[in-house]
Motif scaffolding. Structure first.
Motif, PDB file in Angstrom:
ATOM      1  N   ALA A   1       3.011  35.039 -44.670  1.00 15.48           N
ATOM      2  CA  ALA A   1       2.591  33.640 -44.710  1.00 15.48           C
ATOM      3  C   ALA A   1       2.344  33.209 -46.156  1.00 15.48           C
ATOM      4  O   ALA A   1       2.764  32.131 -46.574  1.00 15.48           O
ATOM      5  CB  ALA A   1       1.338  33.438 -43.863  1.00 15.48           C
ATOM      6  N   TYR A   2       1.664  34.065 -46.932  1.00 14.76           N
ATOM      7  CA  TYR A   2       1.449  33.750 -48.352  1.00 14.76           C
ATOM      8  C   TYR A   2       2.787  33.623 -49.083  1.00 14.76           C
ATOM      9  O   TYR A   2       2.972  32.727 -49.910  1.00 14.76           O
ATOM     10  CB  TYR A   2       0.597  34.821 -49.021  1.00 14.76           C
TER      11      TYR A   2
ATOM     12  N   PHE B   1       6.114  26.110 -52.322  1.00 17.16           N
ATOM     13  CA  PHE B   1       5.639  25.403 -53.511  1.00 17.16           C
ATOM     14  C   PHE B   1       6.586  25.594 -54.699  1.00 17.16           C
ATOM     15  O   PHE B   1       6.781  24.687 -55.489  1.00 17.16           O
ATOM     16  CB  PHE B   1       4.216  25.831 -53.878  1.00 17.16           C
ATOM     17  N   TYR B   2       7.197  26.768 -54.794  1.00 23.96           N
ATOM     18  CA  TYR B   2       8.153  26.997 -55.880  1.00 23.96           C
ATOM     19  C   TYR B   2       9.347  26.058 -55.740  1.00 23.96           C
ATOM     20  O   TYR B   2       9.757  25.415 -56.699  1.00 23.96           O
ATOM     21  CB  TYR B   2       8.615  28.458 -55.894  1.00 23.96           C
ATOM     22  N   SER B   3       9.879  25.965 -54.531  1.00 26.19           N
ATOM     23  CA  SER B   3      11.071  25.127 -54.315  1.00 26.19           C
ATOM     24  C   SER B   3      10.758  23.635 -54.381  1.00 26.19           C
ATOM     25  O   SER B   3      11.643  22.829 -54.636  1.00 26.19           O
ATOM     26  CB  SER B   3      11.749  25.464 -52.989  1.00 26.19           C
ATOM     27  N   SER B   4       9.501  23.269 -54.173  1.00 24.94           N
ATOM     28  CA  SER B   4       9.144  21.849 -54.236  1.00 24.94           C
ATOM     29  C   SER B   4       8.491  21.499 -55.579  1.00 24.94           C
ATOM     30  O   SER B   4       7.792  20.509 -55.689  1.00 24.94           O
ATOM     31  CB  SER B   4       8.220  21.477 -53.078  1.00 24.94           C
ATOM     32  N   LYS B   5       8.738  22.323 -56.580  1.00 26.35           N
ATOM     33  CA  LYS B   5       8.262  22.081 -57.948  1.00 26.35           C
ATOM     34  C   LYS B   5       6.741  22.068 -58.066  1.00 26.35           C
ATOM     35  O   LYS B   5       6.196  21.426 -58.936  1.00 26.35           O
ATOM     36  CB  LYS B   5       8.846  20.779 -58.517  1.00 26.35           C
ATOM     37  N   GLY B   6       6.076  22.756 -57.178  1.00 24.54           N
ATOM     38  CA  GLY B   6       4.621  22.872 -57.268  1.00 24.54           C
ATOM     39  C   GLY B   6       4.255  24.194 -57.906  1.00 24.54           C
ATOM     40  O   GLY B   6       3.486  24.965 -57.360  1.00 24.54           O
TER      41      GLY B   6
ATOM     42  N   ALA C   1       2.479  27.689 -56.433  1.00 25.80           N
ATOM     43  CA  ALA C   1       3.324  28.820 -56.051  1.00 25.80           C
ATOM     44  C   ALA C   1       2.736  30.110 -56.612  1.00 25.80           C
ATOM     45  O   ALA C   1       2.628  31.117 -55.905  1.00 25.80           O
ATOM     46  CB  ALA C   1       4.747  28.608 -56.542  1.00 25.80           C
ATOM     47  N   GLY C   2       2.335  30.062 -57.869  1.00 24.42           N
ATOM     48  CA  GLY C   2       1.767  31.256 -58.503  1.00 24.42           C
ATOM     49  C   GLY C   2       0.527  31.758 -57.806  1.00 24.42           C
ATOM     50  O   GLY C   2       0.318  32.974 -57.680  1.00 24.42           O
ATOM     51  N   LEU C   3      -0.298  30.847 -57.324  1.00 23.37           N
ATOM     52  CA  LEU C   3      -1.510  31.252 -56.604  1.00 23.37           C
ATOM     53  C   LEU C   3      -1.156  32.042 -55.348  1.00 23.37           C
ATOM     54  O   LEU C   3      -1.802  33.048 -55.028  1.00 23.37           O
ATOM     55  CB  LEU C   3      -2.342  30.028 -56.233  1.00 23.37           C
ATOM     56  N   PHE C   4      -0.134  31.589 -54.633  1.00 17.49           N
ATOM     57  CA  PHE C   4       0.249  32.292 -53.405  1.00 17.49           C
ATOM     58  C   PHE C   4       0.965  33.597 -53.708  1.00 17.49           C
ATOM     59  O   PHE C   4       0.783  34.594 -52.996  1.00 17.49           O
ATOM     60  CB  PHE C   4       1.078  31.383 -52.493  1.00 17.49           C
ATOM     61  N   TYR C   5       1.778  33.638 -54.775  1.00 15.14           N
ATOM     62  CA  TYR C   5       2.406  34.906 -55.154  1.00 15.14           C
ATOM     63  C   TYR C   5       1.340  35.922 -55.581  1.00 15.14           C
ATOM     64  O   TYR C   5       1.476  37.116 -55.296  1.00 15.14           O
ATOM     65  CB  TYR C   5       3.448  34.693 -56.258  1.00 15.14           C
ATOM     66  N   ASP C   6       0.276  35.450 -56.224  1.00 15.48           N
ATOM     67  CA  ASP C   6      -0.838  36.342 -56.564  1.00 15.48           C
ATOM     68  C   ASP C   6      -1.452  36.954 -55.306  1.00 15.48           C
ATOM     69  O   ASP C   6      -1.814  38.128 -55.288  1.00 15.48           O
ATOM     70  CB  ASP C   6      -1.932  35.588 -57.328  1.00 15.48           C
ATOM     71  N   LYS C   7      -1.557  36.161 -54.263  1.00  9.78           N
ATOM     72  CA  LYS C   7      -2.114  36.675 -53.002  1.00  9.78           C
ATOM     73  C   LYS C   7      -1.205  37.750 -52.408  1.00  9.78           C
ATOM     74  O   LYS C   7      -1.689  38.731 -51.841  1.00  9.78           O
ATOM     75  CB  LYS C   7      -2.345  35.537 -52.012  1.00  9.78           C
ATOM     76  N   VAL C   8       0.110  37.579 -52.537  1.00 12.40           N
ATOM     77  CA  VAL C   8       1.055  38.598 -52.060  1.00 12.40           C
ATOM     78  C   VAL C   8       0.847  39.893 -52.837  1.00 12.40           C
ATOM     79  O   VAL C   8       0.883  40.987 -52.265  1.00 12.40           O
ATOM     80  CB  VAL C   8       2.518  38.110 -52.194  1.00 12.40           C
TER      81      VAL C   8
END
Length: 166
Positions: free
Chosen positions: A124-125, A132-137, A141-148
């Motif tokens: 889910a993360y 967020f990466y694909s929508s230019k956010g 995106a980085g916050l969620f990749y950090d969670k992964v």
């Protein structure tokens, strides 16, 4: 000068995190929740296998899978189903494959909120990070990749590290 080989980009398909068709075939069908879960997983597998086929049949298969997952997840008597987190993840992934991103994000969010210790939360993360990466956010995106990256045994770890570095 010798050209350097192109860098290998780690690729992760979040379906690798579930393997729903295989598990569905082994599921116990002794209780109503397991029967519904197996039925939904079979519809989902048919939907994924129908790539490029008859659009109407594919849409019907998607509708059957979503309807069955919703029955499993929305029936009050089945709220205590032990594999509820897996069913939520599989439904969200199905919505994502069908390009129904708003629905997918809502179900992924339910998974994170209601099953924070589930092994499916990493997927889910990852889905949120990719969204967020694909929508230019980018920062989101980085916050969620950090969670992964907090999941040391996840097959998505290298992919998340790569996406953070982009």
């Amino acid at each position: 000068m010798v050209p350097l080989p192109a860098p290998r980009i780690p690729v992760v398909d979040i379906s690798e995190l579930i393997g729903s068709e295989t598990r569905a075939a082994r599921m116990s069908t002794s209780d109503p929740a397991s029967r519904l879960h197996k039925e939904a997983a079979v519809h989902a597998a048919k939907y994924r296998a129908a790539d490029g086929g008859n659009a109407q049949a594919r849409n019907n298969t998607l509708a059957n899978a979503v309807r069955t997952y919703r029955r499993l997840l929305d029936t009050p008597a089945l709220k205590s189903y032990t594999r509820r987190d897996a069913a939520l993840f599989e439904l969200a992934y199905l919505h994502q494959r069908a390009a129904q991103m708003m629905k997918a994000r809502k179900v992924f969010y339910d998974l994170i909120r209601n099953h924070p210790n589930s092994r499916y939360v990493v997927g889910a993360y990852l889905a949120f990070g990719d969204y967020f990466y694909s929508s230019k956010g980018g920062p989101n995106a980085g916050l969620f990749y950090d969670k992964v990256l907090r999941f040391p045994d996840s097959p998505a770890r290298d992919y998340a590290r790569f996406m953070k570095a982009r």
